[in-house]
Design a protein around this motif. Structure first.
Motif, PDB file in Angstrom:
ATOM      1  N   PHE A  79       0.819  -1.065  -0.610  1.00 40.43           N
ATOM      2  CA  PHE A  79       0.093   0.522  -0.055  1.00 40.43           C
ATOM      3  C   PHE A  79       0.628   1.239   0.016  1.00 40.43           C
ATOM      4  CE2 PHE A  79      -2.685   3.235   2.314  1.00 40.43           C
ATOM      5  CZ  PHE A  79      -3.108   3.773   1.855  1.00 40.43           C
ATOM      6  N   TYR A  80       2.014   1.076   0.791  1.00 39.63           N
ATOM      7  CA  TYR A  80       2.844   2.440   0.554  1.00 39.63           C
ATOM      8  C   TYR A  80       3.541   2.626  -0.770  1.00 39.63           C
ATOM      9  CZ  TYR A  80       5.817   5.574   3.023  1.00 39.63           C
ATOM     10  OH  TYR A  80       6.688   6.717   3.475  1.00 39.63           O
ATOM     11  N   SER A  81       4.117   1.426  -1.244  1.00 43.37           N
ATOM     12  CA  SER A  81       4.207   1.716  -2.316  1.00 43.37           C
ATOM     13  C   SER A  81       3.259   1.952  -3.699  1.00 43.37           C
ATOM     14  CB  SER A  81       4.782   0.581  -2.979  1.00 43.37           C
ATOM     15  OG  SER A  81       5.499   0.465  -4.861  1.00 43.37           O
ATOM     16  N   GLN A  82       1.554   2.177  -3.820  1.00 43.00           N
ATOM     17  CA  GLN A  82       1.149   2.782  -4.247  1.00 43.00           C
ATOM     18  C   GLN A  82       0.746   3.919  -3.947  1.00 43.00           C
ATOM     19  OE1 GLN A  82      -2.917   0.256  -3.961  1.00 43.00           O
ATOM     20  NE2 GLN A  82      -2.104  -1.099  -3.872  1.00 43.00           N
ATOM     21  N   LEU A  83       1.125   4.536  -2.369  1.00 50.72           N
ATOM     22  CA  LEU A  83       0.875   5.776  -1.653  1.00 50.72           C
ATOM     23  C   LEU A  83       1.887   6.892  -3.350  1.00 50.72           C
ATOM     24  CD1 LEU A  83       0.457   5.984   1.305  1.00 50.72           C
ATOM     25  CD2 LEU A  83      -1.296   6.922   0.021  1.00 50.72           C
ATOM     26  N   GLN A  84       3.295   5.689  -3.312  1.00 50.41           N
ATOM     27  CA  GLN A  84       3.818   6.856  -3.907  1.00 50.41           C
ATOM     28  C   GLN A  84       3.426   7.050  -5.923  1.00 50.41           C
ATOM     29  OE1 GLN A  84       6.100   8.035  -1.636  1.00 50.41           O
ATOM     30  NE2 GLN A  84       5.266   7.131  -0.722  1.00 50.41           N
ATOM     31  N   SER A  85       3.083   5.325  -5.750  1.00 52.48           N
ATOM     32  CA  SER A  85       2.839   6.069  -7.288  1.00 52.48           C
ATOM     33  C   SER A  85       1.606   6.616  -8.187  1.00 52.48           C
ATOM     34  CB  SER A  85       2.561   4.056  -8.169  1.00 52.48           C
ATOM     35  OG  SER A  85       3.660   3.346  -7.632  1.00 52.48           O
ATOM     36  N   TYR A  86       1.058   6.950  -6.609  1.00 58.37           N
ATOM     37  CA  TYR A  86      -0.208   8.152  -6.680  1.00 58.37           C
ATOM     38  C   TYR A  86       0.788   8.965  -6.833  1.00 58.37           C
ATOM     39  CZ  TYR A  86      -4.179  10.809  -5.863  1.00 58.37           C
ATOM     40  OH  TYR A  86      -5.066  12.100  -6.272  1.00 58.37           O
ATOM     41  N   SER A  87       1.328   9.866  -5.885  1.00 60.87           N
ATOM     42  CA  SER A  87       1.642  11.142  -5.467  1.00 60.87           C
ATOM     43  C   SER A  87       2.540  10.798  -7.271  1.00 60.87           C
ATOM     44  CB  SER A  87       2.778  10.823  -5.117  1.00 60.87           C
ATOM     45  OG  SER A  87       3.275  12.518  -4.543  1.00 60.87           O
ATOM     46  N   PHE A 140      -0.363  11.207 -10.769  1.00 60.89           N
ATOM     47  CA  PHE A 140      -1.100  12.462 -10.786  1.00 60.89           C
ATOM     48  C   PHE A 140      -0.979  13.473  -9.983  1.00 60.89           C
ATOM     49  CE2 PHE A 140      -3.343   8.564 -10.369  1.00 60.89           C
ATOM     50  CZ  PHE A 140      -4.724   8.879 -11.716  1.00 60.89           C
ATOM     51  N   ALA A 141       1.312  13.328  -9.905  1.00 55.89           N
ATOM     52  CA  ALA A 141       1.420  14.655  -9.105  1.00 55.89           C
ATOM     53  C   ALA A 141       0.360  15.636  -8.070  1.00 55.89           C
ATOM     54  CB  ALA A 141       2.224  15.853 -10.382  1.00 55.89           C
ATOM     55  N   ASP A 142       0.027  14.462  -7.164  1.00 52.47           N
ATOM     56  CA  ASP A 142      -0.937  15.078  -6.021  1.00 52.47           C
ATOM     57  C   ASP A 142      -0.452  14.338  -4.943  1.00 52.47           C
ATOM     58  OD1 ASP A 142      -3.365  15.968  -3.885  1.00 52.47           O
ATOM     59  OD2 ASP A 142      -3.650  14.160  -5.437  1.00 52.47           O
ATOM     60  N   ASN A 143       0.178  16.591  -4.391  1.00 53.48           N
ATOM     61  CA  ASN A 143       0.776  15.421  -3.181  1.00 53.48           C
ATOM     62  C   ASN A 143       0.201  15.786  -1.676  1.00 53.48           C
ATOM     63  OD1 ASN A 143       3.156  15.371  -4.028  1.00 53.48           O
ATOM     64  ND2 ASN A 143       3.589  17.949  -4.189  1.00 53.48           N
ATOM     65  N   LYS A 163       0.456  20.519 -29.295  1.00 54.18           N
ATOM     66  CA  LYS A 163      -0.587  20.487 -27.754  1.00 54.18           C
ATOM     67  C   LYS A 163       0.629  20.276 -27.197  1.00 54.18           C
ATOM     68  CE  LYS A 163      -5.434  20.912 -29.545  1.00 54.18           C
ATOM     69  NZ  LYS A 163      -6.301  20.323 -29.200  1.00 54.18           N
ATOM     70  N   PRO A 164       0.811  20.870 -26.504  1.00 55.13           N
ATOM     71  CA  PRO A 164       2.096  20.664 -25.310  1.00 55.13           C
ATOM     72  C   PRO A 164       1.771  19.309 -24.244  1.00 55.13           C
ATOM     73  CG  PRO A 164       1.674  22.735 -25.001  1.00 55.13           C
ATOM     74  CD  PRO A 164       0.086  22.342 -26.132  1.00 55.13           C
ATOM     75  N   ILE A 165       2.216  18.689 -24.077  1.00 56.72           N
ATOM     76  CA  ILE A 165       2.974  17.451 -22.546  1.00 56.72           C
ATOM     77  C   ILE A 165       1.877  17.246 -21.977  1.00 56.72           C
ATOM     78  CG2 ILE A 165       4.858  17.954 -21.451  1.00 56.72           C
ATOM     79  CD1 ILE A 165       3.829  14.539 -22.994  1.00 56.72           C
ATOM     80  N   ASP A 166       1.870  18.374 -21.266  1.00 56.56           N
ATOM     81  CA  ASP A 166       1.380  19.069 -20.120  1.00 56.56           C
ATOM     82  C   ASP A 166      -0.040  19.534 -20.551  1.00 56.56           C
ATOM     83  OD1 ASP A 166       3.780  19.104 -18.577  1.00 56.56           O
ATOM     84  OD2 ASP A 166       4.049  21.287 -18.537  1.00 56.56           O
ATOM     85  N   PHE A 167      -0.647  19.425 -21.560  1.00 53.10           N
ATOM     86  CA  PHE A 167      -2.144  20.258 -21.468  1.00 53.10           C
ATOM     87  C   PHE A 167      -2.132  18.869 -21.659  1.00 53.10           C
ATOM     88  CE2 PHE A 167      -5.278  19.782 -25.550  1.00 53.10           C
ATOM     89  CZ  PHE A 167      -6.442  21.081 -24.843  1.00 53.10           C
ATOM     90  N   ARG A 168      -1.523  17.696 -22.663  1.00 53.24           N
ATOM     91  CA  ARG A 168      -2.064  16.045 -22.392  1.00 53.24           C
ATOM     92  C   ARG A 168      -2.231  15.538 -21.008  1.00 53.24           C
ATOM     93  NH1 ARG A 168      -4.961  16.598 -27.085  1.00 53.24           N
ATOM     94  NH2 ARG A 168      -4.140  16.634 -29.123  1.00 53.24           N
ATOM     95  N   ILE A 169      -1.825  15.860 -20.305  1.00 52.75           N
ATOM     96  CA  ILE A 169      -1.545  14.976 -19.226  1.00 52.75           C
ATOM     97  C   ILE A 169      -2.794  15.147 -18.688  1.00 52.75           C
ATOM     98  CG2 ILE A 169      -0.068  15.171 -16.771  1.00 52.75           C
ATOM     99  CD1 ILE A 169       2.378  14.679 -18.108  1.00 52.75           C
ATOM    100  N   GLU A 196      -7.349  21.083  -5.823  1.00 56.20           N
ATOM    101  CA  GLU A 196      -7.397  19.700  -4.965  1.00 56.20           C
ATOM    102  C   GLU A 196      -5.871  19.393  -5.205  1.00 56.20           C
ATOM    103  OE1 GLU A 196     -10.005  16.903  -4.905  1.00 56.20           O
ATOM    104  OE2 GLU A 196     -11.651  18.054  -5.522  1.00 56.20           O
ATOM    105  N   LEU A 197      -4.625  19.738  -6.400  1.00 59.88           N
ATOM    106  CA  LEU A 197      -3.589  19.012  -6.336  1.00 59.88           C
ATOM    107  C   LEU A 197      -2.965  20.684  -6.372  1.00 59.88           C
ATOM    108  CD1 LEU A 197      -4.039  16.877  -9.059  1.00 59.88           C
ATOM    109  CD2 LEU A 197      -4.535  16.770  -7.511  1.00 59.88           C
ATOM    110  N   GLN A 198      -1.507  19.833  -5.881  1.00 61.35           N
ATOM    111  CA  GLN A 198      -0.632  20.841  -5.249  1.00 61.35           C
ATOM    112  C   GLN A 198       0.249  21.413  -6.411  1.00 61.35           C
ATOM    113  OE1 GLN A 198       2.018  20.251  -1.891  1.00 61.35           O
ATOM    114  NE2 GLN A 198      -0.128  19.784  -0.500  1.00 61.35           N
ATOM    115  N   ASN A 199       0.740  19.961  -7.373  1.00 62.13           N
ATOM    116  CA  ASN A 199       1.175  20.126  -8.228  1.00 62.13           C
ATOM    117  C   ASN A 199       0.801  19.214  -9.573  1.00 62.13           C
ATOM    118  OD1 ASN A 199       3.750  21.897  -7.243  1.00 62.13           O
ATOM    119  ND2 ASN A 199       3.784  20.323  -6.306  1.00 62.13           N
ATOM    120  N   PRO A 200      -0.221  20.606  -9.673  1.00 61.99           N
ATOM    121  CA  PRO A 200      -0.645  19.574 -11.608  1.00 61.99           C
ATOM    122  C   PRO A 200      -0.309  19.425 -12.540  1.00 61.99           C
ATOM    123  CG  PRO A 200      -1.981  21.555 -11.192  1.00 61.99           C
ATOM    124  CD  PRO A 200      -0.957  21.749 -10.353  1.00 61.99           C
TER     125      PRO A 200
END
Length: 567
Positions: free
Chosen positions: A109-117, A120-123, A308-314, A563-567
């Motif tokens: 589960f802790y590994s899943q948390l790191q992957s999620y972060s 999704f660039a979500d801290n 279209k930039p990679i950030d836009f696609r993400i 809701e995300l710190q670094n989208p």
């Protein structure tokens, strides 16, 4: 005196008998209560196939410790309730640790948390105390497990973080989807069952996440695009040429080829400035994924998608993953799905796509709504009941200028259920809504064509044929007033009636040659999803993108990226 003594003895004997009887009753009650408690404890276990004796740990926590934990850990009432329910069902036994230290489930589960972060660039789920305690538990297992306070804190941090993670990763935004113009019902997901499965793992088995298969496919593409982002993104095309075709040469083609190799559309990069046959085929593949005309030419529309930039696609991928969190985990075996930005209807049988067709959807001012219905009727040679808004905004002004408008368009006027003569009505007396209804009679020029498909809904939307067949050849097909025009109505009708032996091609064609309205019941009904996805993985494994024709991506982006710190 003797009589008195005997009386006292009798009374004492009677009292002893009463005490014995009462004691027996108490023991019976206690025994029954114990048995009841045993049965109750047995009943609160979610699943004995998951919670066997070897799955439980040998460490215990109590409700007072959980209550004390909530004084320092910020959590919503729903998450607090989930945590209390989880430990109550486990008889307050630990889930993530045992006397040897962290379980395999905890590290997974802790590994899943790191992957999620990372994905999704979500801290927002990051917790320094959790990280510190987890590191200590990993590096100093024997010493850490003796520190009871820290062990309990880590246990509860993992459980509370799990429910926060599950809510975010599998349910998404807490905002009502109706406010985001999404009317497909969302089903509440059972995170207790998910956690039960997760903490019972002993050999690293994979837990099935409560998300649709399309979410899982799109998540893999998100990770791939994150890697491209780290390496500098996708090359852009800079050129003053408005059109590049097979046989041309231009230095911008160097970047075009690099781009297409990175996206998987071009297998081999020859690193030349020449527009080769392999490049033309790669451009076609790219155009197909973008919903463009597949001509293999680099025109202005293709360059726009290239650049279209990679950030836009993400962000586009993440917005659509949010929508995929809302749809059912398991769809019906047979269903129809209209993807509005794709302008396509997909037909699924036994959970697999069997075919698809082009559709025309509502223009931006007359959006096609997003909802689910059950297709229950096919109408051959339908009347078209003209919506009030069209009568007010389009027909009435034309009728005032030319009273023969209705006759020329094969329309009639009704007062209640009775047809009335329009020549007897002073149309100039009305400036807005009129106390009449309008309908167009069946025929080859009827706006609904020769067939319509009904699935009752609050939006007055249905699938239908059209006499304007040429619009299906356009790459952008948002022309209707909200209903969905389909390119192959007869094929769809025969498909829906394939199990009904009373219908076949000849009988259908015979009725369609007339102008007689005929209603056919579809039994059983077929689920219809009207959805909105601008990024998805198709049945060939290709990542598709489409334009946000109703600006709904932009609206949803403000919700999720806020809701995300670094989208």
């Amino acid at each position: 005196m003797g009589v008195y003594c005997i009386s006292i003895v009798d009374k004492n004997a009677f009292r002893r008998q009463i005490i014995v009887i009462l004691t027996c009753l108490v023991l019976i009650i206690i025994g029954a209560s114990c048995n009841k408690e045993k049965r109750r404890r047995k009943a609160i276990l979610a699943d004995e196939s998951v919670y066997s004796s070897q799955n439980f740990t040998d460490l215990l926590i109590d409700s007072l410790t959980i209550k004390s934990f909530f004084q320092t850990f910020t959590a919503t009432d729903s998450i607090k309730s989930e945590i209390n329910e989880f430990y109550s069902r486990r008889n307050y036994q630990f889930a993530w640790l045992n006397k040897q230290g962290l379980t395999l489930s905890a590290t997974n589960f802790y590994s899943q948390l790191q992957s999620y972060s990372r994905d999704f660039a979500d801290n927002s789920l990051n917790n320094n105390q959790l990280d510190s305690l987890f590191m200590a538990a990993q590096t100093e297992e024997k010493l850490f497990i003796l520190q009871k306070k820290q062990v309990k804190q880590l246990e509860l941090l993992l459980t509370s973080t799990f429910f926060k993670y599950a809510q975010k990763n599998f349910s998404g935004t807490t905002k009502d989807p109706i406010d985001l113009e999404w009317f497909i019902p969302r089903k509440k997901k059972n995170y207790q069952t998910l956690l039960d499965s997760l903490v019972s793992l002993t050999k690293g088995e994979k837990v099935q996440e409560p998300v649709n298969q399309y979410y899982i496919l799109l998540k893999a593409k998100l990770r791939a695009y994150r890697e491209l982002q780290k390496k500098g993104g996708l090359p852009t095309i800079i050129t003053d040429k408005k059109l590049l075709v097979l046989g041309d040469s231009n230095t911008c083609l160097l970047n075009a080829k690099k781009h297409l190799v990175l996206t998987g559309d071009l297998k081999l990069n020859d690193n030349t400035i020449f527009f080769t046959d392999s490049l033309a085929k790669a451009v076609q593949r790219f155009q197909r994924r973008m919903g463009l005309v597949e001509n293999g030419k680099i025109n202005q529309a293709t360059i726009i998608e290239f650049n279209k930039p990679i950030d836009f696609r993400i962000k586009q991928i993440m917005v659509n993953m949010e929508r995929l969190r809302w749809i059912p985990v398991e769809m019906e075996n047979d269903y129809l799905l209209v993807n509005i930005p794709e302008f396509r209807l997909h037909i699924f049988q036994n959970s697999k796509q069997v075919w698809q067709m082009n559709v025309v959807v509502g223009k931006a001012a007359k959006k096609t709504s997003i909802f689910r219905g059950d297709l229950s009727k096919i109408v051959l040679n339908p009347y078209w009941g003209v919506p009030t808004s069209i009568v007010r905004d389009e027909i009435l002004p034309k009728l005032k200028r030319n009273p023969s408008y209705l006759a020329r368009n094969n329309m009639e006027v009704l007062s209640g259920n009775s047809v009335v003569n329009p020549a007897n009505i002073n149309w100039n007396a009305y400036s807005g809504n009129v106390p009449f209804s309008f309908r167009q009679k069946p025929g080859n020029h009827n706006s609904l064509g020769k067939i319509k498909f009904l699935f009752p809904n609050n939006f007055s939307i249905y699938l239908h044929d059209t006499p304007s067949k040429g619009l299906f050849n356009e790459s952008r097909r948002a022309f209707s007033h909200g209903c969905i025009r389909i390119s192959e109505p007869k094929k769809l009708a025969l498909y829906l009636l394939r199990k009904d032996t009373s219908w076949n091609d000849e009988k259908l064609e015979e009725i369609l040659k007339t102008d007689n309205e005929t209603v056919i019941k579809v039994n059983p009904t077929v689920a219809v999803y009207i959805a909105y996805f601008t990024a998805w993985v198709d049945n060939t494994g290709q990542l598709n993108f489409r334009n946000d024709i109703y600006n709904l991506d932009e609206k949803l982006s403000k919700e999720i990226f806020g809701e995300l710190q670094n989208p």
